[in-house]
Design a protein around this motif. Structure first.
Motif, PDB file in Angstrom:
ATOM      1  N   MET A 106      -4.373  -3.388   3.096  1.00  6.68           N
ATOM      2  CA  MET A 106      -4.119  -3.611   1.684  1.00  6.68           C
ATOM      3  C   MET A 106      -3.417  -4.951   1.463  1.00  6.68           C
ATOM      4  SD  MET A 106      -2.966   0.298   0.941  1.00  6.68           S
ATOM      5  CE  MET A 106      -2.043   0.059  -0.564  1.00  6.68           C
ATOM      6  N   ASN A 107      -2.380  -5.228   2.256  1.00  8.56           N
ATOM      7  CA  ASN A 107      -1.648  -6.490   2.114  1.00  8.56           C
ATOM      8  C   ASN A 107      -2.501  -7.702   2.464  1.00  8.56           C
ATOM      9  OD1 ASN A 107       1.240  -5.907   1.416  1.00  8.56           O
ATOM     10  ND2 ASN A 107       0.968  -4.506   3.125  1.00  8.56           N
ATOM     11  N   ARG A 108      -3.400  -7.509   3.425  1.00  7.62           N
ATOM     12  CA  ARG A 108      -4.191  -8.643   3.888  1.00  7.62           C
ATOM     13  C   ARG A 108      -5.240  -9.088   2.879  1.00  7.62           C
ATOM     14  NH1 ARG A 108      -0.508 -10.746   6.720  1.00  7.62           N
ATOM     15  NH2 ARG A 108      -0.024  -9.746   8.695  1.00  7.62           N
ATOM     16  N   ARG A 109      -5.415  -8.329   1.823  1.00  5.70           N
ATOM     17  CA  ARG A 109      -6.331  -8.773   0.761  1.00  5.70           C
ATOM     18  C   ARG A 109      -5.712  -9.865  -0.098  1.00  5.70           C
ATOM     19  NH1 ARG A 109      -8.625  -4.097  -2.610  1.00  5.70           N
ATOM     20  NH2 ARG A 109      -9.617  -5.876  -3.592  1.00  5.70           N
ATOM     21  N   LEU A 110      -4.420 -10.119   0.105  1.00  5.66           N
ATOM     22  CA  LEU A 110      -3.740 -11.202  -0.619  1.00  5.66           C
ATOM     23  C   LEU A 110      -3.478 -12.336   0.370  1.00  5.66           C
ATOM     24  CD1 LEU A 110      -2.321 -12.338  -3.101  1.00  5.66           C
ATOM     25  CD2 LEU A 110      -0.343 -10.929  -2.556  1.00  5.66           C
ATOM     26  N   SER A 111      -4.219 -13.421   0.237  1.00  7.81           N
ATOM     27  CA  SER A 111      -4.160 -14.483   1.245  1.00  7.81           C
ATOM     28  C   SER A 111      -2.774 -15.133   1.329  1.00  7.81           C
ATOM     29  CB  SER A 111      -5.233 -15.539   0.973  1.00  7.81           C
ATOM     30  OG  SER A 111      -5.019 -16.120  -0.305  1.00  7.81           O
ATOM     31  N   ALA A 112      -1.997 -15.055   0.248  1.00 10.83           N
ATOM     32  CA  ALA A 112      -0.652 -15.640   0.266  1.00 10.83           C
ATOM     33  C   ALA A 112       0.247 -14.980   1.313  1.00 10.83           C
ATOM     34  CB  ALA A 112      -0.013 -15.523  -1.113  1.00 10.83           C
ATOM     35  N   LEU A 113      -0.143 -13.797   1.786  1.00 10.32           N
ATOM     36  CA  LEU A 113       0.678 -13.098   2.785  1.00 10.32           C
ATOM     37  C   LEU A 113       0.241 -13.380   4.223  1.00 10.32           C
ATOM     38  CD1 LEU A 113       0.998  -9.571   1.087  1.00 10.32           C
ATOM     39  CD2 LEU A 113       2.611 -11.471   1.002  1.00 10.32           C
ATOM     40  N   ASP A 114      -0.759 -14.248   4.379  1.00 10.70           N
ATOM     41  CA  ASP A 114      -1.327 -14.463   5.718  1.00 10.70           C
ATOM     42  C   ASP A 114      -0.307 -14.881   6.770  1.00 10.70           C
ATOM     43  OD1 ASP A 114      -3.764 -13.686   4.869  1.00 10.70           O
ATOM     44  OD2 ASP A 114      -4.721 -15.662   4.957  1.00 10.70           O
ATOM     45  N   ASN A 115       0.700 -15.623   6.367  1.00 11.64           N
ATOM     46  CA  ASN A 115       1.665 -16.091   7.363  1.00 11.64           C
ATOM     47  C   ASN A 115       2.871 -15.172   7.503  1.00 11.64           C
ATOM     48  OD1 ASN A 115       0.167 -18.371   8.068  1.00 11.64           O
ATOM     49  ND2 ASN A 115       0.897 -19.431   6.218  1.00 11.64           N
ATOM     50  N   ILE A 116       2.800 -14.027   6.867  1.00 13.26           N
ATOM     51  CA  ILE A 116       3.924 -13.092   6.929  1.00 13.26           C
ATOM     52  C   ILE A 116       3.636 -12.034   7.991  1.00 13.26           C
ATOM     53  CG2 ILE A 116       5.274 -11.411   5.605  1.00 13.26           C
ATOM     54  CD1 ILE A 116       5.540 -13.846   4.034  1.00 13.26           C
ATOM     55  N   THR A 117       4.605 -11.773   8.864  1.00 13.31           N
ATOM     56  CA  THR A 117       4.479 -10.671   9.814  1.00 13.31           C
ATOM     57  C   THR A 117       4.836  -9.384   9.079  1.00 13.31           C
ATOM     58  OG1 THR A 117       5.187 -12.123  11.608  1.00 13.31           O
ATOM     59  CG2 THR A 117       5.277  -9.753  12.026  1.00 13.31           C
ATOM     60  N   LEU A 118       3.899  -8.450   9.026  1.00  9.89           N
ATOM     61  CA  LEU A 118       4.153  -7.198   8.311  1.00  9.89           C
ATOM     62  C   LEU A 118       4.707  -6.157   9.269  1.00  9.89           C
ATOM     63  CD1 LEU A 118       0.840  -7.087   6.260  1.00  9.89           C
ATOM     64  CD2 LEU A 118       3.120  -7.657   5.395  1.00  9.89           C
ATOM     65  N   ILE A 119       5.799  -5.523   8.880  1.00  6.35           N
ATOM     66  CA  ILE A 119       6.379  -4.478   9.716  1.00  6.35           C
ATOM     67  C   ILE A 119       6.337  -3.144   8.979  1.00  6.35           C
ATOM     68  CG2 ILE A 119       7.856  -6.095  10.939  1.00  6.35           C
ATOM     69  CD1 ILE A 119      10.221  -4.930   9.284  1.00  6.35           C
ATOM     70  N   SER A 120       6.521  -2.076   9.719  1.00  5.16           N
ATOM     71  CA  SER A 120       6.418  -0.746   9.140  1.00  5.16           C
ATOM     72  C   SER A 120       7.472   0.165   9.761  1.00  5.16           C
ATOM     73  CB  SER A 120       5.016  -0.207   9.452  1.00  5.16           C
ATOM     74  OG  SER A 120       4.766   0.916   8.673  1.00  5.16           O
ATOM     75  N   ASN A 121       8.299   0.762   8.921  1.00  5.34           N
ATOM     76  CA  ASN A 121       9.415   1.562   9.446  1.00  5.34           C
ATOM     77  C   ASN A 121       9.435   2.962   8.855  1.00  5.34           C
ATOM     78  OD1 ASN A 121      10.721  -0.720  10.897  1.00  5.34           O
ATOM     79  ND2 ASN A 121      10.853  -1.530   8.830  1.00  5.34           N
ATOM     80  N   SER A 122       9.883   3.920   9.650  1.00  4.17           N
ATOM     81  CA  SER A 122       9.965   5.302   9.191  1.00  4.17           C
ATOM     82  C   SER A 122      11.140   5.507   8.255  1.00  4.17           C
ATOM     83  CB  SER A 122      10.211   6.245  10.369  1.00  4.17           C
ATOM     84  OG  SER A 122       9.219   6.122  11.311  1.00  4.17           O
ATOM     85  N   ASP A 123      11.024   6.516   7.415  1.00  2.60           N
ATOM     86  CA  ASP A 123      12.205   7.061   6.754  1.00  2.60           C
ATOM     87  C   ASP A 123      12.983   7.826   7.822  1.00  2.60           C
ATOM     88  OD1 ASP A 123      11.225   6.147   4.394  1.00  2.60           O
ATOM     89  OD2 ASP A 123      10.388   8.064   3.764  1.00  2.60           O
ATOM     90  N   ALA A 124      14.233   8.147   7.510  1.00  7.82           N
ATOM     91  CA  ALA A 124      15.020   8.886   8.501  1.00  7.82           C
ATOM     92  C   ALA A 124      15.453  10.238   7.942  1.00  7.82           C
ATOM     93  CB  ALA A 124      16.225   8.058   8.920  1.00  7.82           C
ATOM     94  N   HIS A 125      14.523  10.943   7.299  1.00  7.70           N
ATOM     95  CA  HIS A 125      14.880  12.212   6.662  1.00  7.70           C
ATOM     96  C   HIS A 125      15.225  13.317   7.647  1.00  7.70           C
ATOM     97  CE1 HIS A 125      13.775  10.624   2.874  1.00  7.70           C
ATOM     98  NE2 HIS A 125      12.497  10.514   3.149  1.00  7.70           N
TER      99      HIS A 125
END
Ligand SMILES: [Zn+2]
Length: 221
Positions: A1-20
């Motif tokens: 989804m994020n990669r459809r926006l080319s302005a984000l190409d140089n951003i490293t995308l991370i993904s973190n869990s909630d801690a419920h």
């Protein structure tokens, strides 16, 4: 989804869990191919070198992926919402607009856009939920818990089982149906009814599920 926006190409995308709750820690994760040290890991985030991607839920499971009205049983794709002029066909009020709609608005690439670089995210379904589908009882049941801990003992940690373990080994330690289910998740061959207006999305491996559109009318998705 994020990669459809080319302005984000140089951003490293991370993904973190909630801690419920303890069992849900680490359900989303970042994959580093570096030393486990602050300098190496921040370096990987800054340059992308040594950062191999993320492990995540299917985004459609989110409570606000699509648009709609929960009380009216209306769940719309961004295109459908636009066609209905942002108004609910049941109650006439404004629809709750979801994440995908925002992506569609911002995107400068088509929906089927794929990066040239190797895949940098892996979509998973928690192992207890997969086991639950193969034996037809709830993911919190004793039967599922027993199979789950048996698999961890035999095959190692859950990410490894979901992503790397050869299917034949899963069949040996579990069952043919489980091996089939894991390989379907790996290939993204799952049935998804996206979440909308506070309603969680639903994912099934075997068998179809209905996405509600207009009260009383359901269509297969
Ligand atoms: Zn409504």
């Amino acid at each position: 989804m994020n990669r459809r926006l080319s302005a984000l190409d140089n951003i490293t995308l991370i993904s973190n869990s909630d801690a419920h709750s303890p069992s849900k820690l680490g359900r989303e994760a970042n994959i580093f191919d570096t030393e486990v040290s602050y300098m190496s890991m921040t370096g990987a985030l800054k340059t992308g070198k040594g950062f191999s991607g993320t492990i995540e839920f299917f985004p459609e499971e989110g409570k606000y992926h699509y648009d709609g009205h929960r009380a009216c049983d209306v769940c719309f794709s961004p295109e459908e919402t636009i066609r209905y002029n942002y108004l609910c066909p049941v109650c006439g009020r404004k629809l709750t607009v979801g994440v995908m709609h925002r992506v569609q608005k911002l995107a400068d690439r088509e929906e089927d856009f794929r990066q040239e670089a190797p895949l940098d995210y892996y979509s998973i379904i928690p192992l207890d939920e997969i086991i639950s589908e193969t034996i037809g009882v709830g993911p919190k049941s004793k039967a599922v818990g027993k199979i789950h801990s048996g698999l961890l003992d035999d095959l190692g940690n859950e990410f490894k089982i979901l992503l790397d373990t050869p299917v034949a080994d899963i069949e040996r330690a579990g069952s043919h149906r489980l091996a089939e289910a894991v390989s379907m998740v790996r290939d993204h061959k799952v049935h998804i009814a996206p979440g909308y207006d506070g309603e969680y999305g639903k994912i099934r491996i075997f068998g179809k599920i209905a996405r509600k559109t207009i009260k009383g009318q359901e269509r297969l998705f």
